[in-house]
Design a protein around this motif. Sequence first.
Motif, mmCIF file in Angstrom:
data_model
loop_
_atom_site.group_PDB
_atom_site.id
_atom_site.type_symbol
_atom_site.label_atom_id
_atom_site.label_comp_id
_atom_site.label_asym_id
_atom_site.label_seq_id
_atom_site.Cartn_x
_atom_site.Cartn_y
_atom_site.Cartn_z
ATOM 1 N N ASP A 35 -33.210 -12.557 -76.934
ATOM 2 C CA ASP A 35 -33.810 -13.136 -78.128
ATOM 3 C C ASP A 35 -35.068 -12.403 -78.578
ATOM 4 O OD1 ASP A 35 -31.839 -15.124 -78.333
ATOM 5 O OD2 ASP A 35 -32.844 -16.319 -76.803
ATOM 6 N N GLN A 62 -37.322 -9.701 -80.508
ATOM 7 C CA GLN A 62 -37.151 -9.136 -81.855
ATOM 8 C C GLN A 62 -36.675 -7.687 -81.829
ATOM 9 O OE1 GLN A 62 -40.914 -9.440 -83.808
ATOM 10 N NE2 GLN A 62 -41.851 -7.763 -82.673
ATOM 11 N N SER A 73 -34.541 -6.504 -79.512
ATOM 12 C CA SER A 73 -33.481 -6.514 -78.497
ATOM 13 C C SER A 73 -32.502 -5.355 -78.677
ATOM 14 C CB SER A 73 -32.740 -7.850 -78.498
ATOM 15 O OG SER A 73 -32.060 -8.046 -79.725
ATOM 16 N N ALA A 89 -27.177 -16.610 -87.172
ATOM 17 C CA ALA A 89 -27.918 -16.560 -85.909
ATOM 18 C C ALA A 89 -27.052 -17.025 -84.745
ATOM 19 C CB ALA A 89 -29.179 -17.413 -86.004
ATOM 20 N N HIS A 124 -25.954 -14.592 -81.620
ATOM 21 C CA HIS A 124 -26.264 -14.972 -80.237
ATOM 22 C C HIS A 124 -24.983 -15.016 -79.396
ATOM 23 C CE1 HIS A 124 -28.747 -16.520 -77.040
ATOM 24 N NE2 HIS A 124 -27.841 -17.450 -76.821
ATOM 25 N N LYS A 142 -23.977 -11.465 -78.591
ATOM 26 C CA LYS A 142 -24.876 -10.901 -77.578
ATOM 27 C C LYS A 142 -24.520 -11.426 -76.189
ATOM 28 C CE LYS A 142 -28.913 -9.942 -80.460
ATOM 29 N NZ LYS A 142 -30.327 -10.258 -80.695
#
Length: 187
Positions: free
Chosen positions: A82, A84, A86, A169, A173, A176
Amino acid sequence: AVMSMIWMGWGTIAQSMYLAYPTWDNSDIALLGNWGEICFLIFAVPASWLVDTHGARVSGLVCSGVMLVGAGVRCLQWLFLDHQDSGTIFKVLAHIGGILNGTMGPFVVTIPSVVSSLWFPPNERTLATGISWLLLESGNALGFIIGPLMVHLPNMNETLEFNSTHNHAEQIHTIKLQVMYFMFLHA
Protein backbone atom coordinates in the motif's frame (compact mmCIF):
# COMPACT_ATOMS: atom_id res chain seq x y z
CA ALA A 1 11.65 -26.33 -12.76
CA VAL A 2 11.43 -23.45 -10.27
CA MET A 3 14.06 -21.37 -12.05
CA SER A 4 12.26 -21.73 -15.36
CA MET A 5 8.95 -20.90 -13.75
CA ILE A 6 10.43 -17.73 -12.28
CA TRP A 7 11.69 -16.64 -15.70
CA MET A 8 8.52 -17.48 -17.60
CA GLY A 9 6.08 -16.07 -15.08
CA TRP A 10 6.42 -12.37 -15.86
CA GLY A 11 5.13 -12.36 -19.41
CA THR A 12 1.99 -14.25 -18.45
CA ILE A 13 0.94 -11.66 -15.88
CA ALA A 14 2.16 -8.55 -17.70
CA GLN A 15 -1.25 -6.95 -18.31
CA SER A 16 -2.22 -7.33 -14.66
CA MET A 17 1.13 -5.86 -13.63
CA TYR A 18 0.53 -2.77 -15.78
CA LEU A 19 -2.83 -2.20 -14.06
CA ALA A 20 -1.55 -2.78 -10.53
CA TYR A 21 1.76 -0.98 -11.01
CA PRO A 22 1.43 1.82 -13.59
CA THR A 23 5.18 2.57 -13.42
CA TRP A 24 5.88 -0.82 -15.02
CA ASP A 25 6.11 -1.13 -18.80
CA ASN A 26 7.06 -3.63 -21.50
CA SER A 27 10.78 -3.08 -21.00
CA ASP A 28 10.54 -4.04 -17.31
CA ILE A 29 8.75 -7.30 -18.11
CA ALA A 30 11.17 -8.06 -20.95
CA LEU A 31 14.26 -7.40 -18.83
CA LEU A 32 12.95 -9.57 -15.99
CA GLY A 33 12.60 -12.41 -18.47
CA ASN A 34 16.08 -11.78 -19.87
CA TRP A 35 18.10 -11.60 -16.66
CA GLY A 36 18.62 -15.34 -16.88
CA GLU A 37 20.35 -15.15 -20.25
CA ILE A 38 22.33 -12.02 -19.39
CA CYS A 39 23.60 -13.43 -16.10
CA PHE A 40 24.24 -16.84 -17.66
CA LEU A 41 26.84 -15.29 -19.96
CA ILE A 42 28.54 -13.53 -17.05
CA PHE A 43 28.52 -16.42 -14.56
CA ALA A 44 29.12 -19.43 -16.82
CA VAL A 45 32.89 -19.55 -16.14
CA PRO A 46 32.68 -18.95 -12.35
CA ALA A 47 29.94 -21.58 -12.07
CA SER A 48 32.00 -24.13 -14.01
CA TRP A 49 34.98 -23.39 -11.79
CA LEU A 50 32.90 -23.90 -8.62
CA VAL A 51 31.47 -27.21 -9.88
CA ASP A 52 34.97 -28.42 -10.90
CA THR A 53 36.71 -27.38 -7.69
CA HIS A 54 34.03 -27.94 -5.04
CA GLY A 55 31.77 -30.54 -6.60
CA ALA A 56 28.10 -30.98 -7.23
CA ARG A 57 27.00 -30.91 -3.59
CA VAL A 58 28.51 -27.54 -2.68
CA SER A 59 27.47 -26.10 -6.04
CA GLY A 60 23.93 -27.40 -5.61
CA LEU A 61 23.70 -25.88 -2.13
CA VAL A 62 25.01 -22.54 -3.39
CA CYS A 63 22.55 -22.63 -6.29
CA SER A 64 19.58 -23.51 -4.07
CA GLY A 65 20.50 -20.89 -1.49
CA VAL A 66 20.95 -18.05 -3.97
CA MET A 67 17.74 -19.01 -5.79
CA LEU A 68 15.88 -18.98 -2.47
CA VAL A 69 17.22 -15.52 -1.65
CA GLY A 70 16.41 -14.33 -5.19
CA ALA A 71 12.83 -15.56 -4.99
CA GLY A 72 12.51 -14.40 -1.38
CA VAL A 73 13.68 -10.83 -1.98
CA ARG A 74 10.74 -10.33 -4.33
CA CYS A 75 8.40 -11.34 -1.50
CA LEU A 76 9.54 -8.31 0.51
CA GLN A 77 7.05 -6.37 -1.62
CA TRP A 78 4.44 -7.67 0.82
CA LEU A 79 5.64 -4.98 3.23
CA PHE A 80 5.05 -2.22 0.65
CA LEU A 81 1.75 -3.21 -1.01
CA ASP A 82 0.00 0.00 0.00
CA HIS A 83 3.03 2.31 -0.22
CA GLN A 84 2.66 5.17 -2.69
CA ASP A 85 5.83 4.04 -4.48
CA SER A 86 4.97 0.33 -4.39
CA GLY A 87 5.50 -0.04 -8.15
CA THR A 88 9.03 1.31 -8.04
CA ILE A 89 9.90 -0.64 -4.90
CA PHE A 90 8.60 -3.87 -6.40
CA LYS A 91 10.43 -3.16 -9.66
CA VAL A 92 13.75 -2.88 -7.78
CA LEU A 93 13.06 -6.00 -5.70
CA ALA A 94 11.99 -7.97 -8.78
CA HIS A 95 15.14 -7.02 -10.69
CA ILE A 96 17.37 -7.92 -7.73
CA GLY A 97 15.58 -11.26 -7.50
CA GLY A 98 15.86 -11.77 -11.26
CA ILE A 99 19.59 -11.10 -11.21
CA LEU A 100 20.16 -13.49 -8.31
CA ASN A 101 18.05 -16.16 -9.96
CA GLY A 102 19.74 -15.58 -13.32
CA THR A 103 23.23 -16.01 -11.89
CA MET A 104 22.34 -19.57 -10.97
CA GLY A 105 21.43 -20.56 -14.54
CA PRO A 106 24.85 -22.09 -15.28
CA PHE A 107 24.52 -24.30 -12.20
CA VAL A 108 21.04 -25.45 -13.17
CA VAL A 109 22.21 -26.66 -16.58
CA THR A 110 25.56 -28.06 -15.41
CA ILE A 111 24.79 -29.91 -12.20
CA PRO A 112 22.36 -32.49 -13.68
CA SER A 113 25.05 -33.80 -16.04
CA VAL A 114 27.61 -33.91 -13.25
CA VAL A 115 25.21 -35.73 -10.92
CA SER A 116 24.21 -38.25 -13.58
CA SER A 117 27.88 -38.99 -14.35
CA LEU A 118 28.64 -39.47 -10.63
CA TRP A 119 25.57 -41.39 -9.51
CA PHE A 120 24.47 -43.47 -12.48
CA PRO A 121 26.20 -46.22 -14.45
CA PRO A 122 27.11 -45.34 -18.05
CA ASN A 123 24.05 -47.06 -19.52
CA GLU A 124 21.65 -44.95 -17.38
CA ARG A 125 23.29 -41.51 -17.61
CA THR A 126 21.49 -40.39 -20.72
CA LEU A 127 18.12 -41.23 -19.19
CA ALA A 128 18.97 -39.48 -15.93
CA THR A 129 20.16 -36.34 -17.72
CA GLY A 130 17.12 -36.42 -20.01
CA ILE A 131 14.73 -36.61 -17.07
CA SER A 132 16.43 -33.66 -15.36
CA TRP A 133 16.11 -31.59 -18.56
CA LEU A 134 12.48 -32.63 -18.91
CA LEU A 135 11.83 -31.32 -15.40
CA LEU A 136 13.69 -28.07 -16.15
CA GLU A 137 11.59 -27.47 -19.25
CA SER A 138 8.39 -28.37 -17.39
CA GLY A 139 9.04 -25.22 -15.36
CA ASN A 140 8.68 -23.20 -18.56
CA ALA A 141 5.29 -24.80 -19.22
CA LEU A 142 4.19 -24.34 -15.61
CA GLY A 143 5.13 -20.66 -15.80
CA PHE A 144 2.70 -20.20 -18.67
CA ILE A 145 -0.06 -22.13 -16.90
CA ILE A 146 0.22 -21.07 -13.27
CA GLY A 147 0.71 -17.32 -13.79
CA PRO A 148 -2.67 -16.67 -15.44
CA LEU A 149 -4.39 -19.05 -13.02
CA MET A 150 -3.10 -17.14 -10.00
CA VAL A 151 -3.08 -13.54 -11.28
CA HIS A 152 -6.32 -12.64 -13.01
CA LEU A 153 -6.70 -9.87 -15.53
CA PRO A 154 -9.84 -7.88 -14.78
CA ASN A 155 -12.65 -8.28 -17.28
CA MET A 156 -12.31 -5.71 -20.07
CA ASN A 157 -15.81 -4.38 -19.30
CA GLU A 158 -14.68 -3.78 -15.72
CA THR A 159 -11.51 -2.13 -17.00
CA LEU A 160 -13.56 0.35 -19.03
CA GLU A 161 -15.40 1.26 -15.83
CA PHE A 162 -12.12 1.69 -13.95
CA ASN A 163 -12.93 5.35 -13.22
CA SER A 164 -14.89 4.39 -10.14
CA THR A 165 -12.32 5.12 -7.41
CA HIS A 166 -13.56 2.50 -4.94
CA ASN A 167 -13.83 -0.23 -7.57
CA HIS A 168 -10.43 0.73 -9.01
CA ALA A 169 -8.63 0.66 -5.66
CA GLU A 170 -10.23 -2.64 -4.74
CA GLN A 171 -9.25 -4.27 -8.04
CA ILE A 172 -5.70 -2.92 -7.82
CA HIS A 173 -5.29 -4.28 -4.29
CA THR A 174 -6.67 -7.68 -5.38
CA ILE A 175 -4.20 -7.86 -8.28
CA LYS A 176 -1.31 -6.89 -6.00
CA LEU A 177 -2.27 -9.67 -3.58
CA GLN A 178 -2.51 -12.20 -6.40
CA VAL A 179 0.93 -11.17 -7.66
CA MET A 180 2.34 -11.58 -4.14
CA TYR A 181 0.86 -15.08 -3.84
CA PHE A 182 2.49 -15.88 -7.19
CA MET A 183 5.83 -14.63 -5.81
CA PHE A 184 5.36 -16.71 -2.64
CA LEU A 185 4.82 -19.80 -4.80
CA HIS A 186 8.26 -19.30 -6.35
CA ALA A 187 9.93 -18.89 -2.97
